[in-house]
Design an enzyme around this catalytic site. Structure first.
Site, PDB file in Angstrom:
ATOM      1  N   SER A  57      46.033  33.501  40.877  1.00 36.43           N
ATOM      2  CA  SER A  57      46.570  33.366  42.336  1.00 36.43           C
ATOM      3  C   SER A  57      46.600  31.756  42.308  1.00 36.43           C
ATOM      4  CB  SER A  57      45.380  33.770  43.023  1.00 36.43           C
ATOM      5  OG  SER A  57      45.734  33.644  44.457  1.00 36.43           O
ATOM      6  N   ASP A  69      52.229  43.193  44.175  1.00 35.11           N
ATOM      7  CA  ASP A  69      51.330  42.218  44.706  1.00 35.11           C
ATOM      8  C   ASP A  69      51.834  41.823  46.088  1.00 35.11           C
ATOM      9  OD1 ASP A  69      49.795  39.872  45.526  1.00 35.11           O
ATOM     10  OD2 ASP A  69      50.127  39.043  43.407  1.00 35.11           O
ATOM     11  N   HIS A  74      47.698  42.066  43.316  1.00 36.32           N
ATOM     12  CA  HIS A  74      47.380  40.697  43.036  1.00 36.32           C
ATOM     13  C   HIS A  74      46.034  40.631  42.000  1.00 36.32           C
ATOM     14  CE1 HIS A  74      47.400  36.601  44.226  1.00 36.32           C
ATOM     15  NE2 HIS A  74      46.149  36.258  44.720  1.00 36.32           N
TER      16      HIS A  74
END
EC number: 3.4.14.-
Length: 689
Positions: A506, A593, A625
């Site tokens: 991330s 995602d 994600h």
């Protein structure tokens, strides 16, 4: 800044020469150094836990946990006095169930599940007597938010649903048996969140403002919302109403206004009087323990270097002191029965995964239940060392260092000799790294690498000043902090300048891309997991239900709605500098995602291909994600292990059967990692959503 690195490299070479005077030899590789330490299998580190998320039902009747059924995590229950009589009560066959909780309705528990990582979580109720599961939110493109559960109304629950308007959640009271829902609040006022009392009356709410701050609202006598309090932008990540006691007389409020670190206050609802519950000058207050029958806060956690529980109610002081004295590691209380006679607690140390116990308060006895990962018992796990690193502008960066056994023979947290280092960058970025067991830290250390996890500016938990210091500093001072931490490690003899990889997910993936584009000579290689490459496209494709948070994103990162903001975001995007990449890069992405879309990885891979820059791109069609399915996580880590071994010289377990059951695909660069192309030839892709 490079001289210490040069001296350390020279010293290592000199020692190697002195030990072998007849012929100059190269310094031993990371793999050679750690060859005498047992290699821990990836399956033990990243496969399904044997049991996790252990709880006890409010009535004390059942123990519950998640464990695998045919390789897929499901919820299990057992009589509280006989854990061996366990049975699975959910039947998921795809991604598995990780998030569940008990209702106050006897024989009913609830769980959340999305599809393929899309984060459209539906809420299900399971009747333990019939084994039937009911979707309480059976609407497409809906993300359920649990808004309240109450022992006074055990047959119902409050749920936020965004099926009417994707941006905003309406509040419903849902009957657990029938699934029927009753609208309590149509969210036409763009409310970000609600606080209800024990009778499911909505009492307080919070609404974001265009300036990035927030208004706290209170239900007035006429039923309309009226302004109760004001939270400035600089306090909005560290200030918020928490919840009411069950009698509705006290509102708990975490507050950083007029101070730096967030403190916990109790507000008398009738008079408005504020009473300080707990503060700490080093760190924000964290989690709380509350009396299950009254909702009164009894203890508050503060996490600076390590998490500490501060008792504010003498009624549980003896309990916590007893539990903390027993160990091993740091204790956490998972759940408590409604009568508060029984607690489920967990212990975690950096060198030991979670172990769950049942604590009988009246007898004062602690009974071991389960280890989350018994396959790791007796394995060569290593400690983690909290350190404080000074940035170039004298900010304190609380960080955590993990050393391989080969680099710390006397176990004192000081490196005996420099080894390759992986800078493991946390996501968020409005989050933090903390002390404790980490599968990635142990895995990398076992392969011969030091691991450094850094709380760079912008991280949360260390006061609003530290968090706000990250505003406008993506690819700026936030990245400088990471570079400064690496220089610290070089000066401490942990590593050398040419042996550092950067890795993260991330925001950590963005930091990896930033490292290889903005500072192309700083790292030997990088591993980007679901990291954004273009901040403009990132902010233009966030989920619709992030609307209440968007003004904060714009103020902290850059505003894509203005020309100046677009220019700024373009300048801070790794995609803009993709042609600067000169070191090996591995990218991992989930196709579903909702936060960092697949396009973020696609576009930087395409830009690198256009410049004939090598890259290895791993894509999972049934992930979002991050990689939730253990088969996919193991598969990606098998690729990562070979990639890092080629880059840094650590050891690598062969890919072997670690692709089995996974959906791994490698659209680009399979020949860039040893053994990857060959492993893919015999692999049958299994997609499960």
């Amino acid at each position: 800044m490079r001289h210490p690195a040069f001296r350390l490299t020279l010293l290592a070479s000199t020692v190697a020469f002195a030990l072998a005077p007849q012929a100059a030899q190269a310094a031993p590789s990371a793999a050679d150094r750690i060859a005498g330490t047992e290699l821990i299998a990836r399956d033990a580190l990243f496969g399904n836990p044997e049991r996790a998320n252990v709880q006890i039902s409010p009535d004390g009747k059942y123990l519950s946990w998640v464990a695998a059924v045919d390789g897929v995590l499901n919820v299990w229950i057992a009589p509280a006095d006989n854990p061996s009589q366990a049975r699975a009560v959910t039947q998921d066959t795809a991604r598995g169930i990780r998030s569940y909780f008990w209702s106050y309705q006897p024989d009913t528990l609830l769980y959340l599940r999305d599809s393929g990582g899309d984060e459209d979580f539906h809420l299900y109720a399971v009747d333990l007597k019939t084994g039937q599961a009911k979707d309480l939110t059976p609407f497409p493109k809906t993300t359920a938010q649990v808004a309240g559960v109450s022992p006074k109304h055990p047959g119902t629950i409050l749920v936020g649903m965004n099926d009417r308007d994707a941006q905003w959640h309406d509040i419903y009271k849902v009957d657990l048996a029938s699934g029927n829902r009753t609208l309590l609040e149509k969210n036409d006022a763009q409310i970000a969140g609600y606080i209800a009392d024990a009778d499911y009356t909505l009492k307080y709410a919070q609404r974001s403002r265009p300036d990035g701050g927030a208004d706290v609202l209170r239900r007035g006598a006429n039923g309309a919302w009226e302004k109760f309090d004001d939270i400035p932008f600089e306090d909005v990540l560290t200030t918020s109403p928490g919840g009411l006691t069950l009698d509705g007389k006290t509102l708990y409020f975490t507050d950083s206004r007029g101070r730096n670190t967030a403190a916990l206050f109790a507000i008398d609802v009738a008079s408005g009087k504020r009473t300080l519950v707990l503060e700490d000058a080093r760190a924000d207050v964290g989690g709380t323990l509350a009396d299950p029958a009254t909702g009164k806060v009894q203890a508050v956690s503060v996490d600076y270097l390590r998490d500490e529980w501060k008792v504010v109610d003498p009624a549980i002081r003896a309990d916590l002191e007893k539990l903390e004295a027993i160990g091993p590691g740091d204790v956490s209380v998972n759940t408590r029965t409604l009568d508060d006679k029984t607690w489920i607690v967990a212990y975690s140390a950096a060198e030991a995964p979670l172990v769950y116990y049942r604590y009988d308060r009246s007898a004062g006895t602690l009974t071991k239940l389960f280890s989350a990962r018994p396959k790791l018992e007796g394995k060569p796990l290593v400690p983690q060392w909290p350190v404080e690193i000074a940035s170039r502008d004298n900010k304190t960066l609380v960080s955590y260092l993990t050393l391989p056994r080969s680099a710390d023979a006397n176990n004192d947290g000081k490196a005996d000799a420099p080894v390759p280092l992986v800078l493991l960058v946390h996501g968020g970025p409005w989050a933090r790294d903390s002390y404790g067991y980490g599968g990635y830290n142990q895995w990398l250390a076992n392969r011969g690498y030091a691991v450094l996890s850094v709380n760079f500016r912008g991280s949360t938990g260390f006061g609003k000043d530290f968090t706000n210091a990250g505003n406008g500093e993506w690819a700026g001072k936030m990245h400088d902090d990471l570079i400064d931490a690496v220089q610290w490690a070089v000066k401490q003899g942990v590593t050398t300048q040419d042996q550092v990889a950067i890795m993260g997910g991330s925001y950590g993936g963005y930091a990896t891309l930033t490292g290889l584009t903005f500072t192309p000579d700083a790292f030997a290689c990088g591993v980007d997991i679901v990291g954004p490459s273009n901040l403009n496209t990132l902010l233009s494709t966030v989920p619709p239900y992030w609307a209440s948070f968007f003004e904060q994103l714009a103020k902290r990162m850059g505003d894509p709605r203005t020309d100046a903001g677009k220019k700024w975001l373009t300048e801070r995007s790794p995609l803009t500098r993709a042609d600067q990449i000169k070191k090996p890069l591995l990218i991992g992405q989930g196709a579903n995602d909702p936060r960092v879309k697949q396009a973020e990885s696609d576009q930087i891979v395409k830009a690198m291909q256009a410049k004939n820059i090598p890259v290895t791109y791993v894509l999972f069609p049934d992930e979002g994600h991050g990689f939730a399915r253990p088969e996919n996580n193991k598969a990606f880590n098998a690729v990562t292990e070979g990639f890092l071994a080629q880059c840094l010289g650590g050891r690598a377990e062969p890919i072997g059967k670690d692709f089995t059951g996974s959906s791994i695909s490698v659209p680009v660069g399979a020949d860039g990692v040893p053994g990857l192309a060959e492993a893919l030839k015999g692999h049958t892709q299994e997609v499960k959503k």
